[in-house]
Design a protein around this motif. Sequence first.
Motif, PDB file in Angstrom:
ATOM      1  N   ASP A  19       0.833  -1.207   0.000  1.00  0.00           N
ATOM      2  CA  ASP A  19       0.000   0.000   0.000  1.00  0.00           C
ATOM      3  C   ASP A  19       0.867   1.256   0.000  1.00  0.00           C
ATOM      4  O   ASP A  19       0.583   2.221  -0.714  1.00  0.00           O
ATOM      5  N   ALA A  20       1.913   1.230   0.817  1.00  0.00           N
ATOM      6  CA  ALA A  20       2.814   2.377   0.881  1.00  0.00           C
ATOM      7  C   ALA A  20       3.471   2.633  -0.471  1.00  0.00           C
ATOM      8  O   ALA A  20       3.606   3.784  -0.902  1.00  0.00           O
ATOM      9  N   TRP A  30       9.519   8.219  -9.763  1.00  0.00           N
ATOM     10  CA  TRP A  30      10.920   7.827  -9.721  1.00  0.00           C
ATOM     11  C   TRP A  30      11.232   6.924  -8.533  1.00  0.00           C
ATOM     12  O   TRP A  30      12.364   6.437  -8.397  1.00  0.00           O
ATOM     13  N   MET A  31      10.250   6.698  -7.662  1.00  0.00           N
ATOM     14  CA  MET A  31      10.516   5.951  -6.437  1.00  0.00           C
ATOM     15  C   MET A  31      11.009   4.533  -6.713  1.00  0.00           C
ATOM     16  O   MET A  31      11.905   4.030  -6.011  1.00  0.00           O
ATOM     17  N   SER A  76       8.871   5.011   3.710  1.00  0.00           N
ATOM     18  CA  SER A  76       7.988   5.582   4.726  1.00  0.00           C
ATOM     19  C   SER A  76       8.049   7.104   4.722  1.00  0.00           C
ATOM     20  O   SER A  76       7.032   7.779   4.924  1.00  0.00           O
ATOM     21  N   MET A  77       9.230   7.662   4.487  1.00  0.00           N
ATOM     22  CA  MET A  77       9.370   9.118   4.441  1.00  0.00           C
ATOM     23  C   MET A  77       8.547   9.720   3.315  1.00  0.00           C
ATOM     24  O   MET A  77       7.830  10.719   3.502  1.00  0.00           O
ATOM     25  N   TYR A  78       8.599   9.119   2.147  1.00  0.00           N
ATOM     26  CA  TYR A  78       7.906   9.689   0.995  1.00  0.00           C
ATOM     27  C   TYR A  78       6.436   9.275   0.927  1.00  0.00           C
ATOM     28  O   TYR A  78       5.646   9.915   0.237  1.00  0.00           O
ATOM     29  N   ASP A 216      -5.492   8.711   4.940  1.00  0.00           N
ATOM     30  CA  ASP A 216      -4.767   8.716   6.200  1.00  0.00           C
ATOM     31  C   ASP A 216      -3.287   8.541   5.905  1.00  0.00           C
ATOM     32  O   ASP A 216      -2.882   7.504   5.393  1.00  0.00           O
ATOM     33  N   PRO A 217      -2.453   9.523   6.219  1.00  0.00           N
ATOM     34  CA  PRO A 217      -1.034   9.427   5.891  1.00  0.00           C
ATOM     35  C   PRO A 217      -0.314   8.269   6.546  1.00  0.00           C
ATOM     36  O   PRO A 217       0.790   7.931   6.165  1.00  0.00           O
ATOM     37  N   TYR A 218      -0.934   7.632   7.542  1.00  0.00           N
ATOM     38  CA  TYR A 218      -0.227   6.584   8.266  1.00  0.00           C
ATOM     39  C   TYR A 218      -0.755   5.189   7.976  1.00  0.00           C
ATOM     40  O   TYR A 218      -0.170   4.213   8.383  1.00  0.00           O
ATOM     41  N   LYS A 219      -1.883   5.094   7.293  1.00  0.00           N
ATOM     42  CA  LYS A 219      -2.434   3.766   7.046  1.00  0.00           C
ATOM     43  C   LYS A 219      -1.557   2.950   6.138  1.00  0.00           C
ATOM     44  O   LYS A 219      -1.496   1.733   6.244  1.00  0.00           O
ATOM     45  N   ALA A 220      -0.890   3.602   5.208  1.00  0.00           N
ATOM     46  CA  ALA A 220      -0.043   2.880   4.266  1.00  0.00           C
ATOM     47  C   ALA A 220       1.403   2.840   4.706  1.00  0.00           C
ATOM     48  O   ALA A 220       2.264   2.404   3.973  1.00  0.00           O
TER      49      ALA A 220
END
Length: 230
Positions: A19-20, A30-31, A76-78, A216-220
């Motif tokens: 998911d992330a 580019w990730m 996780s940062m991006y 939600d920025p943290y769910k993934a």
Amino acid sequence: MSRESNAPAKRRWYHNIADAYRVTQSSFPWMKWALAALFVVIFGGSLAWGIASGHWIYIPMLGLMLATLAMLVLLSMYTRRASYMQIEGQVGASAAVMQQIKGWNVEQEPVGVNPRTQDMVFRAVGRPGVVLVVEGPVTRTKRIVGDEERKLRRILPNVDIHKIYVGQGEGQTRLGKLESSMRKLPKKLTKAEVAAISKRLSSLGAMKLPIPKGIDPYKARPNRKGLRGK
């Protein structure tokens, strides 16, 4: 059909990582190349070092773990940045971000709103005092912000009141920097005082309006429990 067959599949740690990656890849194409390059550099370097030193099993295994950890940290940062980018500009987006910040008591509903322009004011209480997070231009939201500030001054005359305007215009803070802006505020209250102020303000209530949930920025975001497969 049995109940077991209808039960949802258990969510594993690799589902969080997938998911992330999907969230991040949509905003940062580019990730995939960055992750691949990171893996090749770290693992490839450890493999070459292991062969040269004669420890061709131990060192590459260590390199594999380090490469995996580095990739997860970068992802996780991006992922957080990508999530903010996807919900920026949506009504109620700032509330969704505020509710993820630890140490703050955040009202889930806006305490002030302009139905015509959809400008909103959200309230949070933390050790710096009371923070009013405003969605809308500074000049256009002066009235609803002023009304809320005067109400707070009557109830909490000795508590600092901060205002943060969220948006992309002049005098506004980008959604992605909202969390850091709130964390940089000077801490003047104790945890007990924060709890007492929050309890007092909860009696005021808030405007019962629906807020789009957005992303939600943290769910993934991969977490430690997920990585252990729990």
